[in-house]
Design an enzyme around this catalytic site. Structure first.
Site, PDB file in Angstrom:
ATOM      1  N   HIS A  20       0.801  -1.225  -0.032  1.00 39.81           N
ATOM      2  CA  HIS A  20       0.002  -0.019   0.047  1.00 39.81           C
ATOM      3  C   HIS A  20       0.968   1.176   0.063  1.00 39.81           C
ATOM      4  O   HIS A  20       0.260   2.231  -0.054  1.00 39.81           O
ATOM      5  CB  HIS A  20      -0.843  -0.077   1.234  1.00 39.81           C
ATOM      6  CG  HIS A  20      -2.231   0.116   1.081  1.00 39.81           C
ATOM      7  ND1 HIS A  20      -3.076   0.336  -0.239  1.00 39.81           N
ATOM      8  CD2 HIS A  20      -3.122   0.483   1.810  1.00 39.81           C
ATOM      9  CE1 HIS A  20      -4.335   0.598  -0.175  1.00 39.81           C
ATOM     10  NE2 HIS A  20      -4.639   0.879   1.173  1.00 39.81           N
ATOM     11  N   ASN A  66      -6.682   6.534   3.512  1.00 37.00           N
ATOM     12  CA  ASN A  66      -8.234   6.728   3.347  1.00 37.00           C
ATOM     13  C   ASN A  66      -8.545   8.149   3.358  1.00 37.00           C
ATOM     14  O   ASN A  66      -9.813   8.513   2.983  1.00 37.00           O
ATOM     15  CB  ASN A  66      -9.204   6.220   4.468  1.00 37.00           C
ATOM     16  CG  ASN A  66      -8.856   4.601   4.092  1.00 37.00           C
ATOM     17  OD1 ASN A  66      -8.276   4.028   3.241  1.00 37.00           O
ATOM     18  ND2 ASN A  66      -9.508   3.730   4.931  1.00 37.00           N
TER      19      ASN A  66
END
Length: 186
Positions: A20, A66
């Site tokens: 990620h 996020n």
């Protein structure tokens, strides 16, 4: 000509070499190769590079993946960067490991970082560089997969793919999205 390059990732040593965090890794590689440094600023680690008449700003949001859009929106406003001069460097499950593609727009494809950027920019029409991390995980284990470090074999190959991504970022800023797509997307 001003550009904003946003590498997506999560802050903290536990995330350093996870799939990620490939956006952070690409920007760190570019900084190391061109001798500029990131400093901790509001919502992001920020660096600046003057190259071939271009003013290029780099950010690694500290908002966690996020909420990446918050930092991107802030620095686009701060530096007065138009959407077409924003490039988001992001991990991509739908591409095989090491495949790197650039495109002028697209959907978030379920990626929470891109979803937040799309919300805060009120658009999905911004360039992104997608770095393939593969999708070799059991059903329902996506979060574990993207937050897991690369394997030893993947780490051995990673510098080659990082260098290609760095070349694509530089090409985006100097030649534009269309020429970069023509030269690098195979």
């Amino acid at each position: 000509m001003k550009y904003l390059i946003a590498g997506l990732g999560n802050i903290g040593p536990e995330y350093a070499f996870t799939r990620h965090n490939i956006g952070f890794m690409v920007l760190d590689r570019l900084a190391a190769q061109n001798d500029f440094k990131f400093s901790f600023e509001k919502l992001a680690f920020v660096a600046e590079w003057k190259y071939k008449g271009r003013q290029i700003y780099f950010i690694k949001p500290t908002t966690y993946m996020n909420l990446s859009g918050k930092a991107i929106r802030y620095y686009m406003d701060q530096f007065k960067i138009p959407k077409e001069n924003l490039l988001v460097v992001v991990d991509e499950l739908q591409l095989p490991y090491g495949t790197v593609r650039i495109k002028p727009k697209g959907s978030h494809g379920g990626h929470n970082g891109l979803k937040n950027i799309e919300e805060l920019l009120a658009s999905s029409e911004y360039p992104r560089l997608r770095f393939g991390i593969g999708n070799n995980f059991p059903r329902g284990r996506q979060v574990d997969y993207v937050l897991k470090p690369f394997s030893g074999e993947e780490m051995a190959e990673l510098p080659i793919f990082l260098d290609q991504a760095v070349d694509m970022v530089v090409s985006f800023c100097t030649l534009g999205i269309q020429m970069t797509m023509n030269n690098y997307n195979q």
